[in-house]
Design a protein around this motif. Structure first.
Motif, PDB file in Angstrom:
ATOM      1  N   LEU A  13      24.181  15.357  -2.744  1.00 59.80           N
ATOM      2  CA  LEU A  13      22.781  14.979  -2.620  1.00 59.80           C
ATOM      3  C   LEU A  13      22.463  13.762  -3.464  1.00 59.80           C
ATOM      4  O   LEU A  13      23.135  13.475  -4.455  1.00 59.80           O
ATOM      5  CB  LEU A  13      21.861  16.135  -3.010  1.00 59.80           C
ATOM      6  CG  LEU A  13      21.872  16.623  -4.459  1.00 59.80           C
ATOM      7  CD1 LEU A  13      20.854  15.870  -5.304  1.00 59.80           C
ATOM      8  CD2 LEU A  13      21.600  18.108  -4.526  1.00 59.80           C
TER       9      LEU A  13
ATOM     10  N   THR B  98      23.732   9.324   6.703  1.00 60.63           N
ATOM     11  CA  THR B  98      23.376  10.711   7.002  1.00 60.63           C
ATOM     12  C   THR B  98      21.967  10.747   7.576  1.00 60.63           C
ATOM     13  O   THR B  98      21.202   9.778   7.440  1.00 60.63           O
ATOM     14  CB  THR B  98      23.424  11.578   5.731  1.00 60.63           C
ATOM     15  OG1 THR B  98      22.485  11.058   4.773  1.00 60.63           O
ATOM     16  CG2 THR B  98      24.818  11.587   5.123  1.00 60.63           C
TER      17      THR B  98
ATOM     18  N   GLU C  88      17.987  22.388   4.823  1.00 59.98           N
ATOM     19  CA  GLU C  88      16.958  21.376   5.019  1.00 59.98           C
ATOM     20  C   GLU C  88      15.648  21.911   4.456  1.00 59.98           C
ATOM     21  O   GLU C  88      15.329  23.093   4.602  1.00 59.98           O
ATOM     22  CB  GLU C  88      16.818  21.057   6.502  1.00 59.98           C
ATOM     23  CG  GLU C  88      15.826  19.948   6.805  1.00 59.98           C
ATOM     24  CD  GLU C  88      15.765  19.606   8.275  1.00 59.98           C
ATOM     25  OE1 GLU C  88      14.903  18.781   8.648  1.00 59.98           O
ATOM     26  OE2 GLU C  88      16.572  20.159   9.059  1.00 59.98           O
TER      27      GLU C  88
ATOM     28  N   ALA D 233      30.640  15.260  -0.035  1.00 54.81           N
ATOM     29  CA  ALA D 233      29.228  15.387   0.329  1.00 54.81           C
ATOM     30  C   ALA D 233      28.448  15.989  -0.824  1.00 54.81           C
ATOM     31  O   ALA D 233      28.984  16.706  -1.668  1.00 54.81           O
ATOM     32  CB  ALA D 233      29.086  16.252   1.582  1.00 54.81           C
TER      33      ALA D 233
ATOM     34  N   PRO E 169      20.583  14.277   1.722  1.00 51.44           N
ATOM     35  CA  PRO E 169      22.028  14.512   1.764  1.00 51.44           C
ATOM     36  C   PRO E 169      22.781  13.196   1.682  1.00 51.44           C
ATOM     37  O   PRO E 169      22.307  12.158   2.160  1.00 51.44           O
ATOM     38  CB  PRO E 169      22.236  15.179   3.127  1.00 51.44           C
ATOM     39  CG  PRO E 169      21.097  14.681   3.968  1.00 51.44           C
ATOM     40  CD  PRO E 169      19.933  14.528   3.030  1.00 51.44           C
TER      41      PRO E 169
ATOM     42  N   GLN F 194      19.697  19.446   0.901  1.00 47.17           N
ATOM     43  CA  GLN F 194      20.817  19.527  -0.017  1.00 47.17           C
ATOM     44  C   GLN F 194      22.010  20.086   0.745  1.00 47.17           C
ATOM     45  O   GLN F 194      21.847  20.977   1.577  1.00 47.17           O
ATOM     46  CB  GLN F 194      20.503  20.431  -1.204  1.00 47.17           C
ATOM     47  CG  GLN F 194      19.369  19.933  -2.067  1.00 47.17           C
ATOM     48  CD  GLN F 194      19.215  20.761  -3.321  1.00 47.17           C
ATOM     49  OE1 GLN F 194      20.070  20.728  -4.188  1.00 47.17           O
ATOM     50  NE2 GLN F 194      18.139  21.511  -3.414  1.00 47.17           N
ATOM     51  N   VAL F 195      23.197  19.569   0.457  1.00 48.00           N
ATOM     52  CA  VAL F 195      24.401  20.110   1.072  1.00 48.00           C
ATOM     53  C   VAL F 195      25.322  20.620  -0.024  1.00 48.00           C
ATOM     54  O   VAL F 195      25.356  20.084  -1.133  1.00 48.00           O
ATOM     55  CB  VAL F 195      25.107  19.077   1.962  1.00 48.00           C
ATOM     56  CG1 VAL F 195      24.190  18.655   3.097  1.00 48.00           C
ATOM     57  CG2 VAL F 195      25.544  17.855   1.179  1.00 48.00           C
TER      58      VAL F 195
ATOM     59  N   GLY G  48      24.458  23.127   4.376  1.00 44.05           N
ATOM     60  CA  GLY G  48      23.515  23.201   3.271  1.00 44.05           C
ATOM     61  C   GLY G  48      22.183  23.742   3.741  1.00 44.05           C
ATOM     62  O   GLY G  48      22.125  24.679   4.531  1.00 44.05           O
TER      63      GLY G  48
END
Length: 375
Positions: free
Chosen positions: A262, A286, A309, A260, A271, A292-293, A307
């Motif tokens: 971005l 997703t 939001e 995982a 993501p 971003q994760v 991550g």
């Protein structure tokens, strides 16, 4: 840094403190620009609540938790105090205990718990020369920390894994000859072995998962690579142009691997998730949100991705993604995160019937950890 108003350039990695905020704009540079945080289209999936979260007090102000890890009933967290002093916390009963190594001028960003008396942490030491860092590895034997002789004089480490045979793996970047490149080292029987063949075009190793001595996966900046016991081979399916950056990778087994990170396209960040079925990698749908994760872990055979939001003003809220149990569609959906004022979840890990998440608010240095009891 939750409100970005000027261009920002970082040329090294995603995982060094809030360098996690960097966005892959090319294979050579990571560029922040003042762009819209609006989703490209559609709306996020409704949040559901598969986890009942319990927040835990970390016992002291001024902390940002970079990583949490648990195994053998022991849990540890590492991070920094006001972005300056490294901190290591050990879970003791219902409390976090300060168990910080006595090593000045360094940063810890990742911890691996093999057992209660076998804990490894990595980062970098910037005390020797301004503008230069040295990789750092420390080990906890159940009583004290010991600094392990570094395998390179210049560099920084961003992930550490202890495999089933007790071999320690680290990744990050180091200067090899005249080049600064992504590296992976193994530490066993007091000796380091370098495995950088195939990584020459990558600038940093972000996350590593090890299934066997000849079967490991590495999330790179940029790219994704597989280790066959001797060298690394880049995954052709994954774009290596910097438009996607992976920050976490985890495996159920050799036929079920998740990664995982971005995507940065058209002035927006979203993501991304990829899945390996034993023969090929494919991208997984997703939620269509700006986010971003930073980490992925496996819970009961399912990925849990964490991550932050981002809204239109770049304000952050915690983000948790997972798949729906029993669903044939492998897409990730957004689920309820811990109720907290932490704006970012940097790490997740599961052990002994608990799913741990950790992070904080870098703007006011409020560290955070929470857990959910698993069925």
């Amino acid at each position: 840094m939750s409100n970005v108003t000027v261009a920002r350039v970082e040329d090294r990695d995603l995982r060094a403190g809030r360098l996690r905020w960097a966005i892959g704009a090319s294979a050579l540079a990571l560029v922040w620009t003042a762009v819209s945080a609006v989703p490209a289209s559609g709306a996020a999936a409704p949040k559901v609540d598969p986890y009942s979260w319990t927040e835990t007090s970390i016992g002291q102000p001024g902390l940002m938790i970079e990583d949490v890890d648990a195994a053998d009933g022991a849990a540890w967290a590492v991070g920094s105090e006001y972005g300056e002093r490294l901190v290591a916390l050990r879970r003791d009963g219902d409390a976090w205990i300060d168990a910080t190594p006595d090593v000045p001028g360094v940063n810890l960003v990742e911890v691996a718990v093999a057992a209660a008396d076998d804990v490894w942490a990595v980062g970098w030491d910037g005390s020797a020369d301004a503008g230069t860092t040295s990789p750092l590895v420390v080990h906890w034997d159940g009583t004290t920390w010991a600094e392990i002789p570094r395998p390179a004089e210049i560099g920084a480490f961003d992930d550490v894994v202890v495999d089933a045979e007790g071999t320690v793996w680290v990744t990050g970047w180091a200067r090899i000859g005249s080049a600064e490149t992504a590296v992976v080292y193994q530490y066993a029987d007091g000796e380091w072995t370098e495995y950088a063949d195939g990584l020459q075009n990558a600038i940093n190793g972000n996350s590593l998962t090890v299934l066997a001595p000849d079967d490991a996966w590495l999330a790179l900046n940029p790219g994704l690579a597989h280790f066959d016991g001797t060298s690394w081979t880049m995954v052709e399916e994954f774009p290596a142009d910097g438009s996607q950056i992976l920050s976490g990778v985890a495996a159920v087994d050799a036929t079920d691997v998740w990664a995982a990170g971005l995507r940065y396209t058209g002035g927006a960040i979203q993501p991304i998730a990829w899945h390996y079925d034993g023969s090929e990698w494919s991208e997984v749908q997703t939620p269509n949100v700006s986010a971003q994760v930073y980490d992925v872990t496996i819970v009961d055979g399912q990925p849990v991705v964490v991550g932050e939001e981002l809204d239109r003003d770049w304000a952050s809220t915690p983000l948790v993604l997972t798949t729906r149990p029993g669903a044939e569609d492998p897409r990730l959906v957004q689920v309820a995160s811990p109720t907290t004022n932490a704006v970012v979840l940097t790490s997740a890990d599961a052990d002994a019937g608990r799913l741990w998440v950790a992070g904080g608010d870098i703007d006011v240095f409020t560290g955070f950890a929470a857990y959910a009891e698993l069925p």
